[in-house]
Scaffold this motif. Structure first.
Motif, PDB file in Angstrom:
ATOM      1  N   LEU A 184       0.881  -1.158  -0.076  1.00 32.34           N
ATOM      2  CA  LEU A 184      -0.065   0.016  -0.112  1.00 32.34           C
ATOM      3  C   LEU A 184       0.737   0.927   0.003  1.00 32.34           C
ATOM      4  CD1 LEU A 184      -3.026  -0.875   2.335  1.00 32.34           C
ATOM      5  CD2 LEU A 184      -3.098  -0.490  -0.050  1.00 32.34           C
ATOM      6  N   ARG A 185       2.033   1.240   0.731  1.00 36.94           N
ATOM      7  CA  ARG A 185       2.861   2.310   0.929  1.00 36.94           C
ATOM      8  C   ARG A 185       3.305   2.663  -0.449  1.00 36.94           C
ATOM      9  NH1 ARG A 185       4.003   0.621   6.117  1.00 36.94           N
ATOM     10  NH2 ARG A 185       5.803  -0.801   5.461  1.00 36.94           N
ATOM     11  N   TYR A 186       3.712   1.350  -1.191  1.00 34.92           N
ATOM     12  CA  TYR A 186       4.456   1.775  -2.637  1.00 34.92           C
ATOM     13  C   TYR A 186       3.344   2.232  -3.447  1.00 34.92           C
ATOM     14  CZ  TYR A 186       6.567   0.289  -7.021  1.00 34.92           C
ATOM     15  OH  TYR A 186       7.142   0.325  -8.400  1.00 34.92           O
ATOM     16  N   LYS A 187       2.099   1.727  -3.583  1.00 35.66           N
ATOM     17  CA  LYS A 187       1.030   2.304  -4.292  1.00 35.66           C
ATOM     18  C   LYS A 187       0.802   3.595  -4.209  1.00 35.66           C
ATOM     19  CE  LYS A 187      -1.398  -2.166  -5.409  1.00 35.66           C
ATOM     20  NZ  LYS A 187      -2.603  -2.764  -5.273  1.00 35.66           N
ATOM     21  N   TYR A 188       0.601   4.246  -2.700  1.00 38.25           N
ATOM     22  CA  TYR A 188       0.452   5.412  -2.602  1.00 38.25           C
ATOM     23  C   TYR A 188       1.688   6.506  -2.846  1.00 38.25           C
ATOM     24  CZ  TYR A 188      -3.638   4.356   0.219  1.00 38.25           C
ATOM     25  OH  TYR A 188      -5.015   4.096   0.358  1.00 38.25           O
ATOM     26  N   ARG A 189       2.835   5.901  -2.813  1.00 39.08           N
ATOM     27  CA  ARG A 189       3.901   6.803  -3.358  1.00 39.08           C
ATOM     28  C   ARG A 189       3.998   6.748  -4.733  1.00 39.08           C
ATOM     29  NH1 ARG A 189       8.686   3.490  -2.021  1.00 39.08           N
ATOM     30  NH2 ARG A 189       7.690   3.673   0.138  1.00 39.08           N
ATOM     31  N   GLU A 190       3.700   5.714  -5.448  1.00 39.67           N
ATOM     32  CA  GLU A 190       3.503   5.656  -6.826  1.00 39.67           C
ATOM     33  C   GLU A 190       2.361   6.643  -7.518  1.00 39.67           C
ATOM     34  OE1 GLU A 190       2.747   2.153  -9.384  1.00 39.67           O
ATOM     35  OE2 GLU A 190       4.626   1.745  -9.108  1.00 39.67           O
ATOM     36  N   ALA A 191       1.260   6.646  -6.482  1.00 41.08           N
ATOM     37  CA  ALA A 191       0.037   7.597  -7.033  1.00 41.08           C
ATOM     38  C   ALA A 191       0.451   8.772  -6.725  1.00 41.08           C
ATOM     39  CB  ALA A 191      -0.957   7.147  -6.226  1.00 41.08           C
ATOM     40  N   ALA A 192       1.237   9.283  -5.759  1.00 39.44           N
ATOM     41  CA  ALA A 192       1.540  10.549  -5.389  1.00 39.44           C
ATOM     42  C   ALA A 192       2.763  11.165  -6.473  1.00 39.44           C
ATOM     43  CB  ALA A 192       2.122  10.569  -4.053  1.00 39.44           C
ATOM     44  N   ASN A 193       3.437  10.351  -6.654  1.00 35.95           N
ATOM     45  CA  ASN A 193       4.515  10.612  -7.652  1.00 35.95           C
ATOM     46  C   ASN A 193       3.690  10.921  -9.194  1.00 35.95           C
ATOM     47  OD1 ASN A 193       6.625  10.515  -6.170  1.00 35.95           O
ATOM     48  ND2 ASN A 193       7.157   8.587  -6.537  1.00 35.95           N
ATOM     49  N   SER A 194       2.823  10.201  -9.369  1.00 31.72           N
ATOM     50  CA  SER A 194       2.307  10.442 -10.689  1.00 31.72           C
ATOM     51  C   SER A 194       1.411  11.538 -10.793  1.00 31.72           C
ATOM     52  CB  SER A 194       1.338   9.317 -11.151  1.00 31.72           C
ATOM     53  OG  SER A 194       0.041   9.125 -10.253  1.00 31.72           O
ATOM     54  N   ILE A 195       0.684  11.981  -9.570  1.00 34.30           N
ATOM     55  CA  ILE A 195      -0.086  13.020  -9.456  1.00 34.30           C
ATOM     56  C   ILE A 195       0.814  14.434  -9.603  1.00 34.30           C
ATOM     57  CG2 ILE A 195      -1.345  14.641  -7.571  1.00 34.30           C
ATOM     58  CD1 ILE A 195      -2.632  11.861  -6.634  1.00 34.30           C
ATOM     59  N   ILE A 196       1.998  14.268  -9.027  1.00 38.87           N
ATOM     60  CA  ILE A 196       3.039  15.151  -8.920  1.00 38.87           C
ATOM     61  C   ILE A 196       3.606  15.680 -10.434  1.00 38.87           C
ATOM     62  CG2 ILE A 196       5.386  16.147  -8.304  1.00 38.87           C
ATOM     63  CD1 ILE A 196       4.526  14.734  -5.623  1.00 38.87           C
ATOM     64  N   ALA A 197       3.785  14.354 -11.112  1.00 38.41           N
ATOM     65  CA  ALA A 197       4.175  14.616 -12.483  1.00 38.41           C
ATOM     66  C   ALA A 197       3.040  15.217 -13.305  1.00 38.41           C
ATOM     67  CB  ALA A 197       4.664  13.102 -12.847  1.00 38.41           C
ATOM     68  N   SER A 198       1.878  14.843 -13.175  1.00 39.13           N
ATOM     69  CA  SER A 198       1.032  15.454 -14.024  1.00 39.13           C
ATOM     70  C   SER A 198       0.565  16.869 -13.643  1.00 39.13           C
ATOM     71  CB  SER A 198      -0.456  14.581 -13.950  1.00 39.13           C
ATOM     72  OG  SER A 198      -0.983  14.774 -12.735  1.00 39.13           O
TER      73      SER A 198
END
Length: 138
Positions: A57-71
């Motif tokens: 879950l931490r990995y998925k949230y980190r990945e989601a946060a990184n994609s939100i920041i990138a977008s």
């Protein structure tokens, strides 16, 4: 054994043999010792499984946060590209030639130029700082 139904008699006999062998290995606890050890193993494995799930879950949230920041960064880059361009910054030589004359400054006879640039008369003393109200290592 006669109280057990005929299809289950083989399983009942195997169970009695198993219980007798376990009682020989562990005369105090017998099968309950084996059951307890297996329950502890289940609890340990469940805790490990929960830790792995939390890590996923931490990995998925980190990945989601990184994609939100990138977008968001991409959207900001597009927005900045759409902004009107600022005029070019003039070079110092152009600024000196095109600059208006400086405004006139009136200095009264009571003021003097050195007083405008004088250093402060008092200096801070760090020995006067107290730490009475700072809760260090309480």
């Amino acid at each position: 054994m006669q109280e057990v139904s005929e299809p289950q008699r083989a399983d009942a006999a195997n169970s009695l043999v198993y219980e007798a062998n376990v009682r020989l290995r562990d005369p105090v606890y017998g099968c309950m010792g084996a059951i307890s050890a297996l329950q502890q193993q289940i609890q340990t494995l469940q805790a490990e499984l929960n830790a792995v799930r939390a890590e996923i879950l931490r990995y998925k949230y980190r990945e989601a946060a990184n994609s939100i920041i990138a977008s968001t960064n991409a959207a900001l880059a597009v927005s900045v590209a759409e902004l009107p361009q600022a005029p070019p910054t003039p070079t110092p030589s152009q600024t000196a030639r095109e600059a208006a004359p400086p405004p006139s400054v009136v200095i009264s006879s009571t003021s003097s130029a050195p007083a405008l640039y004088a250093s402060p008369s008092s200096t801070a003393s760090y020995s006067s700082i107290s730490n009475n109200h700072i809760p260090f290592f309480d």
